[in-house]
Design an enzyme around this catalytic site. Structure first.
Site, short mmCIF file in Angstrom:
data_model
loop_
_atom_site.label_atom_id
_atom_site.label_comp_id
_atom_site.label_asym_id
_atom_site.label_seq_id
_atom_site.Cartn_x
_atom_site.Cartn_y
_atom_site.Cartn_z
N ASP A 1 2.62 40.76 -9.74
CA ASP A 1 2.37 39.53 -10.10
C ASP A 1 0.88 40.21 -10.79
O ASP A 1 0.36 41.07 -10.64
CB ASP A 1 1.44 38.67 -8.80
N SER A 2 0.09 39.39 -10.87
CA SER A 2 -1.11 40.09 -11.68
C SER A 2 -2.12 40.32 -10.55
O SER A 2 -3.91 41.12 -10.94
CB SER A 2 -2.32 38.93 -12.58
N CYS B 1 4.70 35.82 -10.39
CA CYS B 1 3.65 35.14 -11.66
C CYS B 1 4.07 34.55 -13.12
O CYS B 1 5.24 34.79 -13.61
CB CYS B 1 2.47 36.14 -12.51
N GLU C 1 -8.98 33.32 -5.42
CA GLU C 1 -9.27 35.24 -5.02
C GLU C 1 -10.56 34.68 -3.67
O GLU C 1 -10.77 35.11 -3.25
CB GLU C 1 -9.40 35.51 -6.62
N CYS D 1 1.10 28.23 -10.63
CA CYS D 1 0.54 29.31 -10.47
C CYS D 1 1.04 30.49 -8.76
O CYS D 1 0.62 29.47 -7.97
CB CYS D 1 -0.76 29.27 -10.99
N HIS E 1 -0.73 31.38 -7.65
CA HIS E 1 -1.98 31.79 -6.34
C HIS E 1 -2.43 30.15 -5.88
O HIS E 1 -2.79 29.86 -4.84
CB HIS E 1 -3.13 31.75 -7.44
N1 DGL Z 1 -0.22 34.24 -10.70
C1 DGL Z 1 -0.48 34.02 -11.77
C2 DGL Z 1 0.79 32.71 -12.70
O1 DGL Z 1 1.16 32.65 -11.71
C3 DGL Z 1 -1.39 33.45 -12.61
C4 DGL Z 1 -2.85 34.55 -12.48
C5 DGL Z 1 -3.54 34.41 -13.39
O2 DGL Z 1 -4.00 34.44 -14.65
O3 DGL Z 1 -3.53 36.31 -13.62
O4 DGL Z 1 0.72 32.19 -13.69
#
Ligand code: DGL
Length: 283
Positions: free
Chosen positions: A10-11, A73, A152, A201, A203
């Site tokens: 993931d990012s 992600c 975050e 997402c 997150h």
């Molecule tokens: N976790 C990433 C997603 O599922 C998004 C976070 C980011 O913008 O890096 O899209």
């Protein structure tokens, strides 16, 4: 080969919500987790740029000997899943189709909302995937870019023992500044009469209590983590590639960020299990 790890990336921390489900459903599997913290967020970037990251990280994971790659992600899935499937000789699982199927299955009134990063919404990948499951569904989607930063931030602000932030009862994100932003993003969706909302997402499962507080408890919040873990399980079983039942898993965590200790502490909160060691990687 059967003992080889599953690669997940993931990012940043978000993909740990997926890693957690994979660990629950496949407790004997080792995991190599890669968080591209240095380049987070992916959401405001172009799909071409994120596709480049997907190919780069996927190659790195394959070089670590993983037997399957999970793109945990949504933004990276929208940008690079199809390309990654052409390039890598291990199976690649994304997070959009499993979430879309779960939403199509959950809705009763055929009105589904989707919230995600700007890049994911603009790719239209969720609308396509939901409507290919059921073309009678109307999809209402909106980008909620600040939710990544809130997710975050909240993890950084949390104190005390590790708790389940994905619970609807969690209080970590119930703060006036966050509620105001959530209200602004979600009130228009609530007014569309959706009965299901896709947390598009990885997150966002951390924000369930915050999001549920605005859209109402009668709206089903769908995240793809469980479906993704099931898909991983299905692929490994089909290929005879599951680790033996008595295999003791070894999980390894990597970040492109320079503060590995921060990743260890905050990552443990998202994973809801202690992470003992994190290594820095430069790509
Ligand atoms: N976790 C990433 C997603 O599922 C998004 C976070 C980011 O913008 O890096 O899209």
């Amino acid at each position: 080969m059967r003992e080889a790890p599953v690669g997940i990336f993931d990012s940043g921390f978000g993909g740990l919500t997926v890693a957690r489900k994979v660990m629950q459903i496949l407790p004997q599997e080792s995991i190599v987790y890669f968080g591209d913290t240095l380049r987070c967020p992916y959401g405001p970037r172009s799909l071409e740029e994120v596709d480049g990251f997907v190919q780069q990280i996927g190659s790195w994971l394959v070089a670590q000997g993983v037997k399957l790659v999970v793109i945990a992600c949504n933004t990276a899935t929208a940008a690079g899943l199809a390309h990654a499937r052409q390039v890598f000789d291990v199976p690649v699982v994304g997070v959009i189709e499993p979430g879309a199927h779960a939403a199509a299955h959950a809705t009763r009134n055929q009105r589904v909302g989707v919230i995600a990063t700007k890049a994911t919404i603009e790719s239209n990948a969720y609308t396509r995937a939901i409507r290919s499951s059921d073309s009678g569904i109307t999809v209402f989607s909106t980008a909620t870019p600040r939710f990544v930063e809130i997710a975050e931030q909240g993890v950084r602000m949390a104190e005390g023992p590790i708790e389940n932030y994905t619970s609807l009862a969690s209080k970590v994100y119930i703060r006036p500044a966050f509620q105001e932003i959530a209200q602004e993003y979600l009130e228009p969706l609530r007014r569309c009469g959706i009965d299901t909302l896709v947390l598009g997402c990885t997150h966002f499962p951390l924000l369930k209590a915050l999001i549920g507080g605005v859209v109402g408890r009668n709206v089903v919040l769908v995240s793809s983590a469980t479906e993704v873990a099931r898909e991983v399980c299905g692929i490994l079983v089909e290929r005879g590639a599951t680790a033996p039942a008595d295999h003791v898993p070894e999980h390894r965590f990597f970040t492109t960020g320079t503060d590995v200790d921060e990743f260890r502490r905050f990552g443990s909160r998202v994973l809801q299990a202690p992470i003992t060691e994190v290594s820095h990687v430069e790509l």
